[in-house]
Design a protein around this motif. Sequence first.
Motif, PDB file in Angstrom:
ATOM      1  N   LEU A 157      -2.685 -14.438   7.909  1.00 50.03           N
ATOM      2  CA  LEU A 157      -1.642 -13.187   7.560  1.00 50.03           C
ATOM      3  C   LEU A 157      -1.868 -12.515   6.255  1.00 50.03           C
ATOM      4  CD1 LEU A 157       0.862 -11.744   8.753  1.00 50.03           C
ATOM      5  CD2 LEU A 157       2.066 -13.400   7.792  1.00 50.03           C
ATOM      6  N   LYS A 158      -2.048 -13.264   5.264  1.00 52.18           N
ATOM      7  CA  LYS A 158      -2.173 -12.662   3.881  1.00 52.18           C
ATOM      8  C   LYS A 158      -3.593 -11.895   3.669  1.00 52.18           C
ATOM      9  CE  LYS A 158      -2.132 -12.995  -0.980  1.00 52.18           C
ATOM     10  NZ  LYS A 158      -3.322 -12.417  -1.218  1.00 52.18           N
ATOM     11  N   THR A 159      -4.413 -12.202   4.426  1.00 50.68           N
ATOM     12  CA  THR A 159      -5.793 -11.714   4.410  1.00 50.68           C
ATOM     13  C   THR A 159      -5.656 -10.412   5.271  1.00 50.68           C
ATOM     14  OG1 THR A 159      -6.866 -13.697   4.125  1.00 50.68           O
ATOM     15  CG2 THR A 159      -8.230 -11.667   4.853  1.00 50.68           C
ATOM     16  N   GLY A 160      -4.971 -10.364   6.251  1.00 49.02           N
ATOM     17  CA  GLY A 160      -4.794  -9.153   7.066  1.00 49.02           C
ATOM     18  C   GLY A 160      -3.930  -8.154   6.400  1.00 49.02           C
ATOM     19  N   LEU A 161      -2.891  -8.700   5.798  1.00 51.63           N
ATOM     20  CA  LEU A 161      -1.983  -7.600   5.070  1.00 51.63           C
ATOM     21  C   LEU A 161      -2.710  -6.970   3.766  1.00 51.63           C
ATOM     22  CD1 LEU A 161       1.454  -9.806   5.110  1.00 51.63           C
ATOM     23  CD2 LEU A 161       1.074  -7.828   6.388  1.00 51.63           C
ATOM     24  N   ASP A 162      -3.432  -7.879   3.162  1.00 55.38           N
ATOM     25  CA  ASP A 162      -4.344  -7.115   2.047  1.00 55.38           C
ATOM     26  C   ASP A 162      -5.318  -6.242   2.435  1.00 55.38           C
ATOM     27  OD1 ASP A 162      -3.159  -8.723   0.224  1.00 55.38           O
ATOM     28  OD2 ASP A 162      -4.667 -10.167   0.226  1.00 55.38           O
ATOM     29  N   LEU A 163      -6.096  -6.458   3.849  1.00 60.68           N
ATOM     30  CA  LEU A 163      -6.894  -5.474   4.319  1.00 60.68           C
ATOM     31  C   LEU A 163      -6.149  -4.139   4.645  1.00 60.68           C
ATOM     32  CD1 LEU A 163      -8.999  -7.800   6.556  1.00 60.68           C
ATOM     33  CD2 LEU A 163      -9.901  -6.588   4.484  1.00 60.68           C
ATOM     34  N   THR A 164      -5.147  -4.253   5.405  1.00 57.64           N
ATOM     35  CA  THR A 164      -4.172  -3.190   5.819  1.00 57.64           C
ATOM     36  C   THR A 164      -3.689  -2.497   4.768  1.00 57.64           C
ATOM     37  OG1 THR A 164      -3.380  -4.523   7.581  1.00 57.64           O
ATOM     38  CG2 THR A 164      -2.236  -2.501   7.176  1.00 57.64           C
ATOM     39  N   LYS A 165      -3.247  -3.131   3.641  1.00 54.53           N
ATOM     40  CA  LYS A 165      -2.829  -2.361   2.321  1.00 54.53           C
ATOM     41  C   LYS A 165      -3.881  -1.304   1.876  1.00 54.53           C
ATOM     42  CE  LYS A 165      -1.514  -4.565  -1.279  1.00 54.53           C
ATOM     43  NZ  LYS A 165      -0.806  -5.670  -1.979  1.00 54.53           N
ATOM     44  N   ALA A 166      -5.083  -1.896   1.704  1.00 52.22           N
ATOM     45  CA  ALA A 166      -6.358  -1.318   1.357  1.00 52.22           C
ATOM     46  C   ALA A 166      -6.425  -0.192   2.247  1.00 52.22           C
ATOM     47  CB  ALA A 166      -7.625  -1.941   1.489  1.00 52.22           C
ATOM     48  N   LEU A 167      -6.418  -0.106   3.356  1.00 58.49           N
ATOM     49  CA  LEU A 167      -6.512   0.891   4.556  1.00 58.49           C
ATOM     50  C   LEU A 167      -5.583   2.070   4.232  1.00 58.49           C
ATOM     51  CD1 LEU A 167      -7.535  -0.882   7.909  1.00 58.49           C
ATOM     52  CD2 LEU A 167      -9.033   0.594   6.554  1.00 58.49           C
ATOM     53  N   LEU A 168      -4.097   1.676   3.989  1.00 57.10           N
ATOM     54  CA  LEU A 168      -3.217   2.617   3.799  1.00 57.10           C
ATOM     55  C   LEU A 168      -3.390   3.135   2.343  1.00 57.10           C
ATOM     56  CD1 LEU A 168      -0.125   0.448   4.951  1.00 57.10           C
ATOM     57  CD2 LEU A 168      -1.189   2.515   6.163  1.00 57.10           C
ATOM     58  N   ALA A 169      -4.286   2.818   1.692  1.00 56.38           N
ATOM     59  CA  ALA A 169      -4.568   3.568   0.192  1.00 56.38           C
ATOM     60  C   ALA A 169      -5.421   4.705   0.504  1.00 56.38           C
ATOM     61  CB  ALA A 169      -5.176   2.483  -0.784  1.00 56.38           C
ATOM     62  N   ASP A 170      -5.817   4.799   1.760  1.00 55.98           N
ATOM     63  CA  ASP A 170      -6.716   6.338   1.866  1.00 55.98           C
ATOM     64  C   ASP A 170      -5.840   7.352   2.489  1.00 55.98           C
ATOM     65  OD1 ASP A 170      -8.615   7.959   2.582  1.00 55.98           O
ATOM     66  OD2 ASP A 170      -9.530   7.055   4.579  1.00 55.98           O
ATOM     67  N   THR A 171      -5.025   7.903   1.393  1.00 56.11           N
ATOM     68  CA  THR A 171      -4.048   8.689   1.604  1.00 56.11           C
ATOM     69  C   THR A 171      -4.541  10.031   1.821  1.00 56.11           C
ATOM     70  OG1 THR A 171      -4.418   9.308  -0.813  1.00 56.11           O
ATOM     71  CG2 THR A 171      -2.482   7.754  -0.286  1.00 56.11           C
ATOM     72  N   GLU A 172      -5.752  10.391   1.757  1.00 55.06           N
ATOM     73  CA  GLU A 172      -6.320  11.689   2.105  1.00 55.06           C
ATOM     74  C   GLU A 172      -6.417  11.860   3.623  1.00 55.06           C
ATOM     75  OE1 GLU A 172     -10.241  14.598   1.706  1.00 55.06           O
ATOM     76  OE2 GLU A 172      -9.916  12.657   0.097  1.00 55.06           O
ATOM     77  N   SER A 173      -7.024  10.599   4.216  1.00 60.61           N
ATOM     78  CA  SER A 173      -6.978  10.697   5.567  1.00 60.61           C
ATOM     79  C   SER A 173      -5.584  10.450   6.126  1.00 60.61           C
ATOM     80  CB  SER A 173      -7.886   9.310   6.070  1.00 60.61           C
ATOM     81  OG  SER A 173      -9.113   9.570   5.606  1.00 60.61           O
TER      82      SER A 173
END
Length: 587
Positions: free
Chosen positions: A37-53
């Motif tokens: 779960l933590k790994t998945g949350l970390d990956l999701t957080k990284a994706l959400l950092a793509d603010t331009e998209s």
Amino acid sequence: MSLVVEAMVKTLTEHVFTALMNQAEFALDFSGQFEQLKTGLDLTKALLADTESLNHKNNIVKAALFELREVIYKADDVLTDCLVRDEYRKDGSCSGSLFHDPFFLHRTGKKLKDINLRMKEIEQTLGKFLRAPDNIHREDAYQVRVMVSQDWNPTEIIGLDSDVEKIKGWLFDTSKVLSHVGIVGMGGLGKTTIAQEIFHDLEVIMRSILEGLGENASGAGVTQILSRIQQVLKDKSCLIVMDDVWNQTDVDWWTNLCSVIPKQSSCIILTTRNEEAVIGMGVESSRIHRPKTLNDEESWRLFSKFAFPTSKGLCPEDRLEKLGKELLKKCGGLPLAIKTIGSLLASKVDSPSQWRRVLESFHALTTEGKTSSVMASLRLSYDELPPGLKQCLLCFSIYPEDYEIRADQLIHWWIGEGLVQSKGSRTAVEVGYEYLAELISRCLVEIVKQRGFDGRVYKCKIHDMVRELIIMITEEEELCCFDKQGRQKLTANTRWLCFIDEMEEKSLKRSSKLRALLMMSSRRFDFERNSLRSLRMLDLSNCNVDEHYVKDLFSWISSLKRLASLNLSGIQALKEVPSSIHKLLNL
């Protein structure tokens, strides 16, 4: 929705990480699932950092973000249940509780597997778009909000004369060397107009100075005038106006700029919605000016100028004046709101019935974008908030219009909802008051009552237009639902609710997703045990409960194992808190 989801992901990640680091018993029971779960949350957080998209998200991304939010809520429920179960173990009172269940481990493990599977599917969906923004269909993208200042027009200056004169007095105070002046206030209050009025007034003065020194000022623009004066008045004085400063400017750049400005009687004027920004740039608290909203007479004059342009600001009939003044009560003296509404009604002066419809559907006008300049101005202040503070501000949406909110009540809700946690040596309550102070300094929340010696806020409220904004956003985020009059409606997806007498009790009992409940009703409720199990905050401070109902009420409350914040101050019939309350180990 992405900003709220981002804050939720961050909070849940911190909770899971803390549990793993502390080797909580439940984390050991489900170590593999929580690590995943933590790994998945970390990956999701990284994706959400793509603010331009994210700024151009299409319907697939929107649906994925909605699904992600639902999964995070479910994960938070599982994590809370595990934490509470651990507390029961430590307390030795697990016997007879909801969590004394031989199938708990099996059921929870199955839930975690399902959550991790759904998280992985969402990550794959988001990864297709957030890593490849060129594939996004631009026709589905949100429009970027852009605020463009209106051209300066001296005929529009109403109700700001005293503000201008006050700041001019500071400018010409010869006891000061390099003077810093801050103009602080919410969006649409007139900060830029005040600064423009001073600047343009001083432009006339600068032309006179230049001509008095034997220089020809005809045809010269502001830049040329300043350049010539700089040569003529070396090391004497100058004025710089920096409008709409959001954050404290880079320290080195700001220091270098100030070092080359002539010190004698020079002045820098800064306008901002964030008081901390001007303080960080050297403005003394005694030199911060906070414009007030317009009074009734000033509001009517400004409204008339825009609503009745063909008659030079004169209202043609009494019916329109009565309707217009009723409408102005909704604007709360905010110049930008008054101008926008006045302009909207200018084409309807021949139809009082249309004015009445506008008055009756004022809330709908803001949510449908017909007063976009007001919402865009206030939205700028919202968009500049960190994700966590955005959620804290949205909590204000469920309180009735003009309601004076107790600060401690609000902060305990934030804590119970998981929006505020302790940081270092500071308790969660202390951090909550810091969050509230930040919202106040950004002019999104108003102080009603505060403590004298340290300024701690006792009561606060929000401007009507700020409420319209956050109602619009909470509906976008599907946290709450409101009718056209701005009154909250209860739906199956409602997360936060202020329950009043007009609402149906049956609908409330079916609200399984409800996390915060503020009761403002005199009715008696017969809640079944284990109903509304997702509640984190229950506030009964505005609810009348007779002594015959107290026992049944606490029978229900004691079943709310996830409850983290409980306010009983309104139950006058309560002599003592029943012992069953000790079962709520998440409080």
